[in-house]
Design a protein around this motif. Sequence first.
Motif, short mmCIF file in Angstrom:
data_model
loop_
_atom_site.label_atom_id
_atom_site.label_comp_id
_atom_site.label_asym_id
_atom_site.label_seq_id
_atom_site.Cartn_x
_atom_site.Cartn_y
_atom_site.Cartn_z
N THR A 262 0.84 -1.19 0.00
CA THR A 262 0.00 0.00 0.00
C THR A 262 0.88 1.24 0.00
OG1 THR A 262 -0.09 -0.04 2.43
CG2 THR A 262 -1.89 -1.11 1.23
N ARG A 263 0.28 2.36 -0.34
CA ARG A 263 1.01 3.62 -0.36
C ARG A 263 0.33 4.61 0.57
NH1 ARG A 263 4.97 4.76 -3.70
NH2 ARG A 263 5.45 3.31 -5.38
N TYR A 264 1.16 5.28 1.37
CA TYR A 264 0.71 6.39 2.19
C TYR A 264 1.49 7.61 1.71
CZ TYR A 264 -1.61 3.05 5.22
OH TYR A 264 -2.43 2.06 5.71
N GLY A 265 0.81 8.42 0.92
CA GLY A 265 1.50 9.53 0.26
C GLY A 265 2.40 8.96 -0.81
N THR A 266 3.70 9.19 -0.70
CA THR A 266 4.65 8.66 -1.69
C THR A 266 5.40 7.44 -1.17
OG1 THR A 266 6.39 10.14 -0.86
CG2 THR A 266 5.02 10.97 -2.65
N ILE B 136 13.09 1.85 -17.17
CA ILE B 136 13.98 1.37 -16.10
C ILE B 136 14.19 2.46 -15.06
CG2 ILE B 136 16.25 0.44 -15.56
CD1 ILE B 136 14.53 -1.41 -17.28
N LYS B 137 14.56 3.64 -15.53
CA LYS B 137 14.89 4.74 -14.62
C LYS B 137 13.72 5.09 -13.71
CE LYS B 137 16.88 9.40 -14.71
NZ LYS B 137 17.36 10.49 -15.60
N ASP B 138 12.50 5.09 -14.27
CA ASP B 138 11.32 5.44 -13.48
C ASP B 138 10.96 4.37 -12.46
OD1 ASP B 138 11.22 7.72 -14.99
OD2 ASP B 138 9.60 7.06 -16.30
N SER B 139 11.50 3.17 -12.61
CA SER B 139 11.20 2.09 -11.68
C SER B 139 12.09 2.11 -10.44
CB SER B 139 11.36 0.72 -12.37
OG SER B 139 10.50 0.62 -13.48
N ILE B 140 13.24 2.79 -10.53
CA ILE B 140 14.22 2.75 -9.44
C ILE B 140 13.65 3.33 -8.15
CG2 ILE B 140 16.50 3.49 -8.68
CD1 ILE B 140 16.42 1.34 -10.91
N GLY B 141 12.89 4.43 -8.26
CA GLY B 141 12.28 5.02 -7.08
C GLY B 141 11.38 4.05 -6.34
N ASP B 142 10.58 3.28 -7.10
CA ASP B 142 9.70 2.28 -6.48
C ASP B 142 10.50 1.17 -5.82
OD1 ASP B 142 7.43 3.64 -7.39
OD2 ASP B 142 7.47 2.59 -9.31
N VAL B 143 11.58 0.77 -6.47
CA VAL B 143 12.44 -0.29 -5.91
C VAL B 143 13.07 0.18 -4.61
CG1 VAL B 143 14.60 -1.55 -6.28
CG2 VAL B 143 12.90 -1.42 -8.12
N VAL B 144 13.61 1.40 -4.60
CA VAL B 144 14.26 1.94 -3.40
C VAL B 144 13.26 2.06 -2.25
CG1 VAL B 144 15.39 3.96 -2.39
CG2 VAL B 144 16.09 3.13 -4.64
N GLU B 145 12.07 2.56 -2.53
CA GLU B 145 11.05 2.69 -1.48
C GLU B 145 10.74 1.35 -0.83
OE1 GLU B 145 7.59 4.53 -3.06
OE2 GLU B 145 8.56 6.47 -3.39
N ALA B 146 10.61 0.31 -1.66
CA ALA B 146 10.31 -1.02 -1.13
C ALA B 146 11.48 -1.56 -0.30
CB ALA B 146 9.99 -1.98 -2.27
N LEU B 147 12.69 -1.39 -0.80
CA LEU B 147 13.86 -1.88 -0.07
C LEU B 147 14.01 -1.17 1.27
CD1 LEU B 147 16.51 -2.18 -2.95
CD2 LEU B 147 15.39 -4.05 -1.71
N VAL B 148 13.81 0.14 1.28
CA VAL B 148 13.94 0.90 2.53
C VAL B 148 12.92 0.42 3.56
CG1 VAL B 148 13.59 3.19 3.56
CG2 VAL B 148 14.98 2.95 1.49
N TRP B 149 11.69 0.24 3.14
CA TRP B 149 10.66 -0.21 4.08
C TRP B 149 11.00 -1.59 4.65
CZ3 TRP B 149 6.64 1.27 6.89
CH2 TRP B 149 5.80 0.28 7.42
N ILE B 150 11.44 -2.52 3.77
CA ILE B 150 11.74 -3.88 4.21
C ILE B 150 12.97 -3.90 5.11
CG2 ILE B 150 12.31 -6.21 3.42
CD1 ILE B 150 10.67 -5.59 0.87
N LEU B 151 13.98 -3.08 4.78
CA LEU B 151 15.15 -2.97 5.66
C LEU B 151 14.76 -2.48 7.04
CD1 LEU B 151 17.79 -1.37 3.24
CD2 LEU B 151 17.91 -3.66 4.23
#
Length: 310
Positions: free
Chosen positions: A33-37, A71-86
Amino acid sequence: MGSSKRGADTTRTLSDHTRTLYHRLHQALNLGTRYGTKWQCADIEIQRHVIRSIVAFLDSISKDSFHQPLIKDSIGDVVEALVWILECKNMAILSMTTNVTLKLVSILPYSILQSYVLDLVSPLSSLLSYHQTDVATSCANALNHVLSNLSIKNEKAVWDVLKRRESVQHVICNIRSFSRGTLPFEKFQQMALLLSTILQRWPPSRFLVWSDANLMRTLLDILVKPDFCDKVEVLKLLSSIALCGSGALKLLENGETLLKMMVQCMNMSQPQSVRMEAFKLAQCLAVITVHCSLQSDSSTINSKLSQCIK
Protein backbone atom coordinates in the motif's frame (compact mmCIF):
# COMPACT_ATOMS: atom_id res chain seq x y z
CA MET A 1 6.27 15.03 -29.61
CA GLY A 2 9.92 14.37 -30.44
CA SER A 3 10.89 13.45 -26.87
CA SER A 4 7.88 11.11 -26.54
CA LYS A 5 8.91 9.32 -29.70
CA ARG A 6 12.49 8.89 -28.43
CA GLY A 7 11.16 7.52 -25.11
CA ALA A 8 9.05 4.96 -26.98
CA ASP A 9 12.02 3.97 -29.13
CA THR A 10 14.30 3.37 -26.14
CA THR A 11 11.58 1.33 -24.40
CA ARG A 12 11.26 -0.90 -27.45
CA THR A 13 14.99 -1.69 -27.27
CA LEU A 14 14.39 -3.57 -24.01
CA SER A 15 14.00 -7.32 -24.34
CA ASP A 16 10.61 -8.95 -23.95
CA HIS A 17 12.02 -10.76 -20.92
CA THR A 18 12.93 -7.49 -19.18
CA ARG A 19 9.53 -5.95 -19.91
CA THR A 20 7.82 -9.06 -18.55
CA LEU A 21 9.87 -8.85 -15.34
CA TYR A 22 9.11 -5.13 -15.13
CA HIS A 23 5.36 -5.86 -15.14
CA ARG A 24 5.80 -8.67 -12.59
CA LEU A 25 7.75 -6.31 -10.33
CA HIS A 26 4.99 -3.73 -10.36
CA GLN A 27 2.34 -6.38 -9.82
CA ALA A 28 4.27 -7.44 -6.72
CA LEU A 29 4.66 -3.84 -5.53
CA ASN A 30 0.93 -3.29 -5.98
CA LEU A 31 0.32 -5.90 -3.27
CA GLY A 32 1.62 -3.32 -0.81
CA THR A 33 0.00 0.00 0.00
CA ARG A 34 1.01 3.62 -0.36
CA TYR A 35 0.71 6.39 2.19
CA GLY A 36 1.50 9.53 0.26
CA THR A 37 4.65 8.66 -1.69
CA LYS A 38 5.82 5.86 0.65
CA TRP A 39 5.39 2.17 -0.13
CA GLN A 40 4.50 -0.02 2.85
CA CYS A 41 3.75 -3.66 3.51
CA ALA A 42 4.02 -5.53 6.82
CA ASP A 43 3.27 -8.98 5.35
CA ILE A 44 6.54 -10.92 5.28
CA GLU A 45 5.48 -13.22 2.42
CA ILE A 46 4.62 -10.23 0.23
CA GLN A 47 7.95 -8.66 1.19
CA ARG A 48 9.71 -11.86 0.14
CA HIS A 49 7.81 -11.86 -3.16
CA VAL A 50 8.76 -8.21 -3.79
CA ILE A 51 12.44 -8.89 -3.07
CA ARG A 52 12.51 -11.82 -5.47
CA SER A 53 10.81 -9.70 -8.13
CA ILE A 54 13.40 -6.95 -7.64
CA VAL A 55 16.25 -9.46 -7.97
CA ALA A 56 14.84 -10.89 -11.20
CA PHE A 57 14.26 -7.39 -12.61
CA LEU A 58 17.78 -6.16 -11.76
CA ASP A 59 19.37 -9.32 -13.15
CA SER A 60 17.66 -8.75 -16.49
CA ILE A 61 18.95 -5.19 -16.95
CA SER A 62 22.14 -4.34 -18.80
CA LYS A 63 24.28 -1.39 -17.70
CA ASP A 64 23.34 0.49 -20.85
CA SER A 65 19.63 0.31 -19.98
CA PHE A 66 19.48 2.29 -16.74
CA HIS A 67 18.86 5.65 -18.40
CA GLN A 68 15.91 4.32 -20.39
CA PRO A 69 12.64 5.78 -19.05
CA LEU A 70 10.96 2.49 -18.14
CA ILE A 71 13.98 1.37 -16.10
CA LYS A 72 14.89 4.74 -14.62
CA ASP A 73 11.32 5.44 -13.48
CA SER A 74 11.20 2.09 -11.68
CA ILE A 75 14.22 2.75 -9.44
CA GLY A 76 12.28 5.02 -7.08
CA ASP A 77 9.70 2.28 -6.48
CA VAL A 78 12.44 -0.29 -5.91
CA VAL A 79 14.26 1.94 -3.40
CA GLU A 80 11.05 2.69 -1.48
CA ALA A 81 10.31 -1.02 -1.13
CA LEU A 82 13.86 -1.88 -0.07
CA VAL A 83 13.94 0.90 2.53
CA TRP A 84 10.66 -0.21 4.08
CA ILE A 85 11.74 -3.88 4.21
CA LEU A 86 15.15 -2.97 5.66
CA GLU A 87 13.48 -0.91 8.37
CA CYS A 88 11.16 -3.81 9.24
CA LYS A 89 14.24 -5.92 10.11
CA ASN A 90 12.51 -9.24 9.57
CA MET A 91 15.30 -11.71 10.28
CA ALA A 92 13.94 -14.28 7.82
CA ILE A 93 14.51 -12.05 4.78
CA LEU A 94 16.91 -9.37 6.03
CA SER A 95 20.01 -11.05 4.58
CA MET A 96 18.36 -11.35 1.17
CA THR A 97 17.22 -7.71 1.35
CA THR A 98 20.64 -6.32 2.22
CA ASN A 99 22.22 -8.35 -0.60
CA VAL A 100 19.73 -6.92 -3.09
CA THR A 101 20.38 -3.41 -1.81
CA LEU A 102 24.11 -3.98 -2.29
CA LYS A 103 23.45 -5.21 -5.82
CA LEU A 104 21.38 -2.12 -6.59
CA VAL A 105 23.92 0.45 -5.37
CA SER A 106 26.75 -1.48 -7.06
CA ILE A 107 25.23 -1.45 -10.53
CA LEU A 108 23.31 1.84 -10.59
CA PRO A 109 25.00 4.83 -12.26
CA TYR A 110 25.57 7.41 -9.55
CA SER A 111 23.74 10.02 -11.61
CA ILE A 112 20.60 8.02 -10.79
CA LEU A 113 21.58 6.74 -7.35
CA GLN A 114 22.30 10.20 -5.91
CA SER A 115 18.58 10.99 -5.81
CA TYR A 116 18.08 8.17 -3.29
CA VAL A 117 21.21 8.51 -1.14
CA LEU A 118 19.50 9.93 1.93
CA ASP A 119 16.74 7.30 1.74
CA LEU A 120 19.31 4.49 1.78
CA VAL A 121 21.93 5.78 4.22
CA SER A 122 19.66 5.74 7.26
CA PRO A 123 18.45 2.09 7.16
CA LEU A 124 21.86 0.79 6.08
CA SER A 125 23.56 2.67 8.93
CA SER A 126 21.11 1.31 11.47
CA LEU A 127 22.09 -2.26 10.54
CA LEU A 128 25.86 -1.89 10.93
CA SER A 129 25.62 -3.27 14.45
CA TYR A 130 23.22 -6.08 13.52
CA HIS A 131 24.18 -9.42 15.09
CA GLN A 132 23.89 -11.33 11.81
CA THR A 133 27.35 -11.11 10.21
CA ASP A 134 26.33 -11.22 6.54
CA VAL A 135 23.73 -8.51 7.10
CA ALA A 136 26.18 -6.08 8.73
CA THR A 137 28.83 -6.88 6.10
CA SER A 138 26.49 -6.24 3.17
CA CYS A 139 25.32 -2.98 4.74
CA ALA A 140 28.91 -1.78 5.24
CA ASN A 141 29.74 -2.69 1.64
CA ALA A 142 26.63 -0.94 0.30
CA LEU A 143 27.26 2.17 2.41
CA ASN A 144 30.84 2.34 1.17
CA HIS A 145 29.59 2.28 -2.44
CA VAL A 146 27.19 5.12 -1.70
CA LEU A 147 29.60 7.29 0.32
CA SER A 148 32.55 6.83 -2.02
CA ASN A 149 30.67 8.62 -4.80
CA LEU A 150 28.71 11.07 -2.68
CA SER A 151 28.17 14.52 -4.18
CA ILE A 152 29.27 17.55 -2.15
CA LYS A 153 25.73 18.89 -1.87
CA ASN A 154 24.67 15.81 0.13
CA GLU A 155 27.69 15.69 2.45
CA LYS A 156 26.22 17.58 5.41
CA ALA A 157 22.87 15.81 5.34
CA VAL A 158 24.53 12.38 5.13
CA TRP A 159 26.94 13.21 7.96
CA ASP A 160 23.97 14.22 10.11
CA VAL A 161 22.44 10.79 9.48
CA LEU A 162 25.72 9.00 10.26
CA LYS A 163 26.04 10.92 13.53
CA ARG A 164 22.44 10.27 14.52
CA ARG A 165 22.87 6.54 13.86
CA GLU A 166 26.27 6.50 15.66
CA SER A 167 27.69 4.76 12.60
CA VAL A 168 31.35 5.43 13.40
CA GLN A 169 30.97 4.03 16.91
CA HIS A 170 29.33 0.86 15.58
CA VAL A 171 32.08 0.34 12.99
CA ILE A 172 34.77 0.86 15.64
CA CYS A 173 33.09 -1.73 17.87
CA ASN A 174 32.98 -4.21 14.98
CA ILE A 175 36.67 -3.73 14.16
CA ARG A 176 37.67 -4.15 17.80
CA SER A 177 35.91 -7.50 17.91
CA PHE A 178 38.15 -8.80 15.09
CA SER A 179 41.16 -8.96 17.43
CA ARG A 180 39.11 -11.11 19.81
CA GLY A 181 38.46 -13.61 17.04
CA THR A 182 34.73 -12.92 16.96
CA LEU A 183 34.62 -11.12 13.60
CA PRO A 184 35.10 -12.89 10.23
CA PHE A 185 37.74 -11.36 7.95
CA GLU A 186 35.24 -10.31 5.29
CA LYS A 187 33.28 -8.28 7.81
CA PHE A 188 36.47 -6.70 9.17
CA GLN A 189 37.52 -5.85 5.62
CA GLN A 190 34.27 -4.09 4.76
CA MET A 191 34.12 -2.25 8.10
CA ALA A 192 37.72 -1.02 7.70
CA LEU A 193 37.05 0.21 4.15
CA LEU A 194 33.87 1.97 5.24
CA LEU A 195 35.63 3.67 8.14
CA SER A 196 38.42 4.81 5.80
CA THR A 197 35.88 6.39 3.49
CA ILE A 198 34.16 8.21 6.37
CA LEU A 199 37.46 9.50 7.78
CA GLN A 200 38.57 10.82 4.40
CA ARG A 201 35.34 12.69 3.74
CA TRP A 202 34.34 13.95 7.21
CA PRO A 203 37.21 15.28 9.39
CA PRO A 204 34.97 15.51 12.53
CA SER A 205 34.79 11.70 12.52
CA ARG A 206 38.56 11.35 13.05
CA PHE A 207 38.61 12.19 16.76
CA LEU A 208 36.37 9.23 17.58
CA VAL A 209 38.93 6.95 15.94
CA TRP A 210 42.38 8.17 16.96
CA SER A 211 41.23 8.84 20.54
CA ASP A 212 40.10 5.21 20.93
CA ALA A 213 43.19 3.56 22.43
CA ASN A 214 41.76 0.05 22.13
CA LEU A 215 41.02 0.49 18.43
CA MET A 216 44.46 1.94 17.67
CA ARG A 217 46.12 -0.91 19.51
CA THR A 218 43.93 -3.42 17.65
CA LEU A 219 44.90 -2.03 14.24
CA LEU A 220 48.62 -2.12 14.99
CA ASP A 221 48.37 -5.59 16.49
CA ILE A 222 46.60 -6.85 13.38
CA LEU A 223 49.17 -5.29 11.08
CA VAL A 224 52.19 -6.89 12.76
CA LYS A 225 50.66 -10.38 12.82
CA PRO A 226 52.83 -12.58 10.57
CA ASP A 227 49.83 -14.69 9.54
CA PHE A 228 47.70 -11.69 8.52
CA CYS A 229 48.09 -11.66 4.73
CA ASP A 230 45.82 -8.91 3.43
CA LYS A 231 47.13 -5.71 5.03
CA VAL A 232 45.69 -3.25 2.49
CA GLU A 233 42.57 -2.38 4.47
CA VAL A 234 44.53 -1.72 7.68
CA LEU A 235 47.13 0.44 5.93
CA LYS A 236 44.41 2.39 4.15
CA LEU A 237 42.64 2.97 7.46
CA LEU A 238 45.85 4.10 9.19
CA SER A 239 46.52 6.54 6.33
CA SER A 240 43.01 7.95 6.78
CA ILE A 241 43.66 8.36 10.51
CA ALA A 242 46.96 10.10 9.73
CA LEU A 243 45.11 12.77 7.72
CA CYS A 244 44.42 14.32 11.13
CA GLY A 245 47.51 15.79 12.82
CA SER A 246 46.53 14.41 16.20
CA GLY A 247 45.86 11.00 14.66
CA ALA A 248 49.26 10.97 12.99
CA LEU A 249 50.97 11.89 16.25
CA LYS A 250 49.05 9.14 18.01
CA LEU A 251 50.35 6.65 15.44
CA LEU A 252 53.90 7.94 15.85
CA GLU A 253 53.75 7.20 19.56
CA ASN A 254 54.38 3.62 18.50
CA GLY A 255 57.67 4.77 16.94
CA GLU A 256 59.93 1.87 16.04
CA THR A 257 57.12 -0.69 15.79
CA LEU A 258 55.18 1.38 13.27
CA LEU A 259 58.25 2.23 11.19
CA LYS A 260 59.43 -1.38 11.11
CA MET A 261 55.99 -2.48 10.00
CA MET A 262 55.90 0.09 7.18
CA VAL A 263 59.32 -0.96 5.91
CA GLN A 264 58.21 -4.60 5.87
CA CYS A 265 55.07 -3.68 3.92
CA MET A 266 57.19 -1.81 1.35
CA ASN A 267 59.33 -4.87 0.71
CA MET A 268 59.42 -6.11 -2.89
CA SER A 269 58.02 -9.45 -1.72
CA GLN A 270 54.73 -7.74 -0.81
CA PRO A 271 51.85 -7.32 -3.30
CA GLN A 272 51.89 -3.99 -5.11
CA SER A 273 48.64 -2.89 -3.43
CA VAL A 274 50.21 -3.38 0.03
CA ARG A 275 53.38 -1.53 -0.96
CA MET A 276 51.40 1.42 -2.37
CA GLU A 277 49.33 1.78 0.80
CA ALA A 278 52.47 1.58 2.95
CA PHE A 279 54.07 4.38 0.93
CA LYS A 280 50.92 6.50 1.34
CA LEU A 281 51.01 6.00 5.09
CA ALA A 282 54.71 6.90 5.25
CA GLN A 283 54.03 10.01 3.19
CA CYS A 284 51.22 11.12 5.54
CA LEU A 285 53.45 10.65 8.57
CA ALA A 286 56.36 12.43 6.90
CA VAL A 287 54.17 15.45 6.17
CA ILE A 288 53.00 15.64 9.77
CA THR A 289 56.56 15.67 11.10
CA VAL A 290 57.18 18.78 9.03
CA HIS A 291 54.09 20.61 10.27
CA CYS A 292 54.00 19.49 13.88
CA SER A 293 56.47 20.12 16.66
CA LEU A 294 57.64 16.75 17.94
CA GLN A 295 59.65 16.16 21.06
CA SER A 296 63.28 15.08 21.34
CA ASP A 297 62.96 12.07 19.05
CA SER A 298 61.69 14.08 16.07
CA SER A 299 65.01 13.94 14.21
CA THR A 300 65.15 10.16 14.57
CA ILE A 301 61.61 9.75 13.28
CA ASN A 302 62.23 12.12 10.38
CA SER A 303 65.37 10.20 9.45
CA LYS A 304 63.64 6.83 9.51
CA LEU A 305 60.63 8.12 7.60
CA SER A 306 62.99 9.50 4.94
CA GLN A 307 64.57 6.07 4.62
CA CYS A 308 61.12 4.50 4.28
CA ILE A 309 60.00 6.65 1.35
CA LYS A 310 63.25 6.56 -0.64
